[in-house]
Design a protein around this motif. Structure first.
Motif, short mmCIF file in Angstrom:
data_model
loop_
_atom_site.label_atom_id
_atom_site.label_comp_id
_atom_site.label_asym_id
_atom_site.label_seq_id
_atom_site.Cartn_x
_atom_site.Cartn_y
_atom_site.Cartn_z
N PRO A 151 8.86 -18.61 -5.10
CA PRO A 151 9.46 -17.53 -3.94
C PRO A 151 10.45 -17.97 -2.83
N ALA B 13 6.52 -6.77 -1.15
CA ALA B 13 5.10 -7.27 -1.12
C ALA B 13 5.26 -8.79 -1.32
N SER B 14 4.17 -9.43 -0.62
CA SER B 14 4.31 -10.80 -0.70
C SER B 14 3.61 -11.68 -2.10
N PRO B 15 4.62 -12.40 -2.34
CA PRO B 15 4.22 -13.22 -3.54
C PRO B 15 2.97 -14.01 -3.46
N ILE C 266 2.23 -10.79 -14.02
CA ILE C 266 2.17 -9.70 -13.05
C ILE C 266 2.31 -8.23 -13.55
N LYS D 170 7.56 -4.31 -6.64
CA LYS D 170 7.52 -4.54 -5.25
C LYS D 170 7.86 -5.84 -4.78
N MET D 171 7.40 -6.84 -5.53
CA MET D 171 7.43 -8.27 -4.78
C MET D 171 9.12 -8.58 -5.07
N LEU E 174 -0.02 -11.54 -3.74
CA LEU E 174 -0.36 -11.15 -4.97
C LEU E 174 -1.08 -12.25 -5.61
N ASP F 291 3.61 -4.25 -9.07
CA ASP F 291 3.56 -5.21 -8.03
C ASP F 291 5.01 -6.10 -8.37
#
Length: 149
Positions: A141, A117-119, A104, A111-112, A122, A108
């Motif tokens: 997650p 941010a949603s894994p 990644i 953010k995750m 992404l 990102d």
């Protein structure tokens, strides 16, 4: 507090998540390509065993490699987490064969891990790539309590 002022080792997770949420992608990129990159990544990974959800691990036994890209030299930093016997430990270095390797970009990733941010999003957008046990990817997650920004 702004991104250039961030010392992740001194900020509680929720406050760090708020700083990330308020920061522009450009500011986060500068942070993750600057002198603080290693300190930020090291602190995030040192904290991961503390937010590991043993109650959700079940019988999972896996070696997870995180490859965080966008290093100034074009490379990636690799961190190894070992999940076994309902525990999670950070290895001093990535020396085992991974069950799963997640790649990644640095912004990102930041953010995750801060809940910004949603894994799943992404992964679906191709911003996070998985190699190895793809089925385990869906479980990752849920194995960690991510702060809510």
């Amino acid at each position: 507090m702004t991104v250039p002022d961030v010392n992740p080792a001194t900020l509680p997770q929720a406050e760090f998540a708020q700083v990330v949420k308020r920061s522009s992608a450009g500011d986060l990129r500068r942070l993750m390509t600057g002198e603080q990159r290693r300190a930020v990544l090291d602190e995030v990974f040192v904290r991961m065993p503390g937010v590991f959800r043993a109650d959700r691990a079940g019988s999972a036994n896996a070696v997870l490699h995180w490859k965080v890209g966008d290093r100034p030299d074009g490379g990636a930093d690799t961190y190894e987490l070992v999940i076994a016997d309902r525990t999670c430990t950070l290895s001093p270095g990535p020396d085992r064969t991974p069950t799963l390797e997640l790649s990644i970009g640095a912004v990102d990733f930041l953010k995750m891990v801060t809940g910004n941010a949603s894994p799943i999003a992404l992964f679906m957008l191709g911003k996070m790539k998985a190699k190895g046990d793809i089925a385990f990817t869906a479980r990752v997650p849920n194995l960690f309590d991510v702060p809510k920004a």
